[in-house]
Design an enzyme around this catalytic site. Sequence first.
Site, mmCIF file in Angstrom:
data_model
loop_
_atom_site.group_PDB
_atom_site.id
_atom_site.type_symbol
_atom_site.label_atom_id
_atom_site.label_comp_id
_atom_site.label_asym_id
_atom_site.label_seq_id
_atom_site.Cartn_x
_atom_site.Cartn_y
_atom_site.Cartn_z
ATOM 1 N N ASP A 82 0.848 -1.186 0.000
ATOM 2 C CA ASP A 82 0.000 0.000 0.000
ATOM 3 C C ASP A 82 0.884 1.236 0.000
ATOM 4 O O ASP A 82 1.961 1.240 0.596
ATOM 5 C CB ASP A 82 -0.952 0.044 1.207
ATOM 6 C CG ASP A 82 -2.027 1.097 1.009
ATOM 7 O OD1 ASP A 82 -2.935 0.846 0.191
ATOM 8 O OD2 ASP A 82 -1.933 2.181 1.609
HETATM 9 N N1 LIG Z 1 3.324 3.779 -12.517
HETATM 10 C C1 LIG Z 1 3.317 4.478 -11.362
HETATM 11 N N2 LIG Z 1 2.397 4.166 -10.403
HETATM 12 C C2 LIG Z 1 2.422 4.907 -9.268
HETATM 13 C C3 LIG Z 1 3.340 5.956 -9.044
HETATM 14 N N3 LIG Z 1 3.088 6.481 -7.801
HETATM 15 C C4 LIG Z 1 2.062 5.770 -7.268
HETATM 16 N N4 LIG Z 1 1.686 4.808 -8.148
HETATM 17 C C5 LIG Z 1 0.616 3.804 -7.968
HETATM 18 O O1 LIG Z 1 -0.437 4.351 -7.200
HETATM 19 C C6 LIG Z 1 -1.097 3.247 -6.555
HETATM 20 C C7 LIG Z 1 -1.227 3.564 -5.068
HETATM 21 O O2 LIG Z 1 -2.420 2.987 -4.606
HETATM 22 P P1 LIG Z 1 -2.443 1.658 -3.697
HETATM 23 O O3 LIG Z 1 -3.710 1.677 -2.940
HETATM 24 O O4 LIG Z 1 -1.163 1.488 -2.967
HETATM 25 O O5 LIG Z 1 -2.478 0.434 -4.738
HETATM 26 P P2 LIG Z 1 -3.615 0.089 -5.802
HETATM 27 O O6 LIG Z 1 -3.133 0.509 -7.156
HETATM 28 O O7 LIG Z 1 -4.934 0.606 -5.361
HETATM 29 O O8 LIG Z 1 -3.620 -1.503 -5.806
HETATM 30 P P3 LIG Z 1 -3.812 -2.461 -4.544
HETATM 31 O O9 LIG Z 1 -2.443 -2.921 -4.142
HETATM 32 O O10 LIG Z 1 -4.664 -3.599 -5.118
HETATM 33 O O11 LIG Z 1 -4.510 -1.686 -3.464
HETATM 34 C C8 LIG Z 1 -0.237 2.006 -6.762
HETATM 35 O O12 LIG Z 1 -0.746 1.213 -7.816
HETATM 36 C C9 LIG Z 1 1.095 2.620 -7.152
HETATM 37 O O13 LIG Z 1 1.859 1.718 -7.921
HETATM 38 C C10 LIG Z 1 4.289 6.252 -10.083
HETATM 39 O O14 LIG Z 1 5.126 7.168 -9.976
HETATM 40 N N5 LIG Z 1 4.250 5.481 -11.198
#
Ligand SMILES: Nc1nc2c(ncn2[C@@H]2O[C@H](COP(=O)(O)OP(=O)(O)OP(=O)(O)O)[C@@H](O)[C@H]2O)c(=O)[nH]1
Length: 205
Positions: A82
């Site tokens: 997360d």
């Molecule tokens: N490609 C990319 N993704 C980013 C970056 N910064 C944040 N993210 C994405 O933003 C999302 C943060 O939300 P989370 O709740 O941690 O993860 P999620 O995408 O909802 O997926 P889950 O693990 O299923 O909860 C993640 O998928 C990170 O990989 C970046 O600089 N580049």
Amino acid sequence: MTETDPTDPDLIVASASAIRATLLRNAGLAIAVQPAPIDEPALRRALEAEGASPRDTADALAEAKAIRVSAKRPGALVLGCDQVLDHDGAVLAKPEDPDEAIAQLTAMSGRTHRLLSAAVLAEDGAPKWRHVSTVRMHMAPRSPEWIAGYVERNWDSIRHAVGAYKLEEEGVRLFSRVEGDYFAILGLPLLEVLNHLTLTGRLTS
Ligand SMILES: Nc1nc2c(ncn2[C@@H]2O[C@H](COP(=O)(O)OP(=O)(O)OP(=O)(O)O)[C@@H](O)[C@H]2O)c(=O)[nH]1
């Protein structure tokens, strides 16, 4: 699980994040993707009500995802992740729409915020290893017009990223400096996960 996932993966990734799966596959891991069916907003609100710090919030959410999936996959090693954005102590959620993304980026423009990237490995419903990386993100001052144009050009991509930016895309233009691990910014403390898997013999070395 999808039909292309390996039958005997090195790791089950309890995340819907495309970049997390890409980083692990690019590192040569045979992974299976199985997003965790947890109510993340409800858990985030409960943690906030308890006064949890942004760091503890990221850790608790990562653990909840890892445990939920590992409880259903006996004997498998499951990774939950997360990422939380801490702006002046407030945990910012992903923007719901372009206007919210513009407002969030405008409020952060020219200032510094932190990204907390948590990873938890679990087996048989129990946490076995955890790590939280902190990155300090120094945003450059950008005009409201530029920010609006940036969001309009990139909304379909940035809508899934916690800070409404992807550092490997045009989002890098929002920053003057970053202090911390590149992979943690993308959402995964990749080197720490790989180090642990190697030290524990899960990966050859
Ligand atoms: N490609 C990319 N993704 C980013 C970056 N910064 C944040 N993210 C994405 O933003 C999302 C943060 O939300 P989370 O709740 O941690 O993860 P999620 O995408 O909802 O997926 P889950 O693990 O299923 O909860 C993640 O998928 C990170 O990989 C970046 O600089 N580049």
